[in-house]
Scaffold this motif. Structure first.
Motif, short mmCIF file in Angstrom:
data_model
loop_
_atom_site.label_atom_id
_atom_site.label_comp_id
_atom_site.label_asym_id
_atom_site.label_seq_id
_atom_site.Cartn_x
_atom_site.Cartn_y
_atom_site.Cartn_z
N ALA A 1 39.32 33.10 45.43
CA ALA A 1 39.03 34.65 45.25
C ALA A 1 39.46 35.54 45.82
CB ALA A 1 37.26 34.56 46.50
N LEU A 2 40.95 35.01 47.14
CA LEU A 2 41.96 35.84 47.69
C LEU A 2 42.22 36.01 45.87
CD1 LEU A 2 43.05 37.42 49.89
CD2 LEU A 2 44.65 35.54 49.55
N PHE A 3 43.20 34.96 45.33
CA PHE A 3 43.50 35.16 43.98
C PHE A 3 43.11 36.71 43.21
CE2 PHE A 3 46.43 31.85 45.34
CZ PHE A 3 47.34 32.60 45.76
N GLY A 4 41.60 35.89 42.97
CA GLY A 4 41.22 37.22 42.33
C GLY A 4 40.99 38.25 42.67
N LEU A 5 40.90 38.65 44.01
CA LEU A 5 40.98 39.91 44.12
C LEU A 5 42.24 40.35 43.91
CD1 LEU A 5 39.13 40.12 47.61
CD2 LEU A 5 38.55 40.95 46.15
N ILE A 6 43.19 40.14 43.91
CA ILE A 6 44.89 39.84 43.63
C ILE A 6 45.01 40.90 42.50
CG2 ILE A 6 46.93 39.78 43.56
CD1 ILE A 6 47.03 38.70 45.99
N PHE A 7 44.06 40.06 41.37
CA PHE A 7 44.34 40.19 39.88
C PHE A 7 42.93 41.73 39.23
CE2 PHE A 7 41.28 40.08 36.29
CZ PHE A 7 41.98 39.92 35.36
N LEU A 8 41.87 41.40 40.16
CA LEU A 8 41.26 42.91 40.48
C LEU A 8 42.31 44.41 40.83
CD1 LEU A 8 38.24 43.98 40.41
CD2 LEU A 8 37.68 43.54 42.62
N ILE A 9 42.90 44.28 41.80
CA ILE A 9 43.83 45.82 42.33
C ILE A 9 45.02 45.57 41.15
CG2 ILE A 9 45.38 45.84 43.80
CD1 ILE A 9 43.87 44.37 46.14
N GLY A 10 45.86 44.28 40.75
CA GLY A 10 46.01 44.54 39.53
C GLY A 10 45.48 45.92 38.18
N ARG A 11 44.94 45.28 37.74
CA ARG A 11 43.54 45.69 37.10
C ARG A 11 43.66 47.11 36.75
NH1 ARG A 11 44.74 44.55 32.04
NH2 ARG A 11 46.28 43.12 32.98
N ILE A 12 43.41 47.59 38.26
CA ILE A 12 42.94 49.00 38.69
C ILE A 12 43.75 49.46 38.76
CG2 ILE A 12 42.22 50.81 40.82
CD1 ILE A 12 40.36 48.02 41.47
N VAL A 13 45.54 48.90 39.18
CA VAL A 13 46.60 50.14 38.78
C VAL A 13 47.07 50.23 37.73
CG1 VAL A 13 49.19 49.69 39.46
CG2 VAL A 13 47.61 48.89 41.59
N TYR A 14 46.61 48.89 37.47
CA TYR A 14 47.06 49.57 35.88
C TYR A 14 46.51 50.22 34.77
CZ TYR A 14 47.07 47.77 30.35
OH TYR A 14 47.08 47.57 28.88
N ILE B 1 50.97 42.94 39.23
CA ILE B 1 50.22 42.38 40.11
C ILE B 1 48.95 41.54 40.00
CG2 ILE B 1 48.88 43.52 42.02
CD1 ILE B 1 50.33 46.37 41.94
N GLY B 2 48.60 41.35 38.25
CA GLY B 2 47.79 40.61 38.09
C GLY B 2 48.09 40.19 37.45
N MET B 3 49.01 39.03 37.49
CA MET B 3 49.56 38.24 36.84
C MET B 3 50.30 37.25 37.98
SD MET B 3 50.30 36.91 34.16
CE MET B 3 50.39 38.01 32.97
N LEU C 1 48.50 33.77 38.35
CA LEU C 1 49.63 32.76 38.96
C LEU C 1 49.42 31.60 40.21
CD1 LEU C 1 53.43 33.96 37.83
CD2 LEU C 1 52.28 32.02 36.33
N GLY C 2 48.31 32.50 41.02
CA GLY C 2 48.22 31.86 41.83
C GLY C 2 46.60 30.52 42.09
N LEU C 3 46.55 31.47 40.83
CA LEU C 3 45.11 30.44 40.32
C LEU C 3 45.69 29.10 39.48
CD1 LEU C 3 42.49 33.50 39.23
CD2 LEU C 3 42.08 31.84 41.67
N ALA D 1 32.30 33.90 42.58
CA ALA D 1 30.70 34.55 41.68
C ALA D 1 31.35 35.77 41.89
CB ALA D 1 29.49 33.95 42.06
N ILE D 2 31.25 36.24 43.81
CA ILE D 2 31.72 38.08 43.83
C ILE D 2 32.52 38.47 43.42
CG2 ILE D 2 31.54 39.31 45.70
CD1 ILE D 2 30.15 37.69 47.83
N VAL D 3 33.17 37.96 43.59
CA VAL D 3 34.89 38.68 42.47
C VAL D 3 35.03 38.64 41.19
CG1 VAL D 3 36.83 37.98 41.95
CG2 VAL D 3 36.50 37.60 44.46
N THR D 4 33.97 37.36 40.45
CA THR D 4 33.53 38.02 38.77
C THR D 4 32.61 39.01 38.84
OG1 THR D 4 33.98 35.39 39.06
CG2 THR D 4 32.52 36.85 36.98
#
Lengths: 140, 140, 140
Positions: free
Chosen positions: A84-97, A114-116, A120-122, A11-14
């Protein structure tokens, strides 16, 4: 319904991901004003178009990301913070993007990749979760 | 939280639909390369534009489909595989839509209609489910 | 899974919002026909473009709204109809947005703002819900 830590983390990552998405939308509005791109037009100045595509592409990814985040969270039974960890990786990927795309769209590859990794982890966690739930249901 | 077979079936359908959606996105990327449509542009060569619209239109439909699939799955109490069946019909509709649209966008009607059958079926199940849950809550 | 009144109310609001979104999509189709905007084109006549943006912008908002509606519904523990009320505010905002945008896109501000009140209300409820669940989990 009993809610566990895994739902809390996800929920927090969302919320963090949606906050980034909301911010991207506000940048589109600002660029619309700065470069005088009058609605309903969505093409015009390159900087506006870049901000528009960053927002739109992130929306496209969210339609993939959010269902997988929550399927993994609800079905996968193991390490509570892993979805949630894979969610954070997605978040970082989107910021970099976003950062790279705004200055040079041709170099947007790394952010997408990075987002991918997050997505994929999820997906893997969701498939593991389906097998786990299926086994548990078959055993009863 | 106890997860039943209905969630399991719908989870599998969700993954299949998202896999198709992911594939559509990868076609957009390939067409971008093939016809040299440089980001952030989203117009240029007709084949690129068709692939772009197939992906975008499917996203538009997913925003309708995914919430209804899961509302039907969680609220409707009856045949466990029925929500997933309508989900499969939606999936088939989208595959037909993609196939036809890429060769002739003017003939895209049937794919849209098949997908709509899936969506409307899920809407009906959701409404039945709301009535069922409401009755159960009122009775206690 | 036990489903309470809060999920029931939010399910009904979800259906209403998706019905509006579906209607917006059907207007795009009608405008495509009326002004002869041949797929895959998404630009052409201003009235078509306005209907297209109303639909697309609502989709962008739904990606924000639907996850927050359901996080608030499932995590927040208090007044059962409060998440659904903010959902109704969002719905009204989108109807106002559509009405105004179709006649004059430059005056679209109020509809966006009303919708934003709904989204922000749901965000606050979600955050309250996260704190509530966290406290409950820590206490056990």
């Amino acid at each position: 319904m009993t809610i566990g830590y895994e739902s809390l983390y996800s929920a927090i990552v969302t919320i963090l991901v949606l906050a980034l998405y909301f911010y991207m939308g506000s940048v589109v509005g600002r660029m619309r004003g700065r470069h005088n791109v009058v609605a309903p037009a969505v093409i015009g100045h390159p900087e506006f178009e870049r901000s528009f595509r960053v927002h739109a592409n992130t929306m496209e990814q969210l339609v993939l990301f959010l269902p997988l985040l929550w399927l993994a969270t609800l079905l996968y039974n193991g390490i509570a913070w892993l979805p949630a960890l894979f969610g954070l990786i997605f978040l970082i990927g989107r910021i970099v993007y976003m950062q790279i795309y705004m200055s040079d769209p041709q170099k947007r590859g790394p952010g997408i990749l990075i987002g991918m990794v997050g997505v994929l982890g999820l997906l893997v966690l969701t498939i593991i979760g389906i097998v786990q739930v299926w086994s548990a249901l078959s055993a009863t």
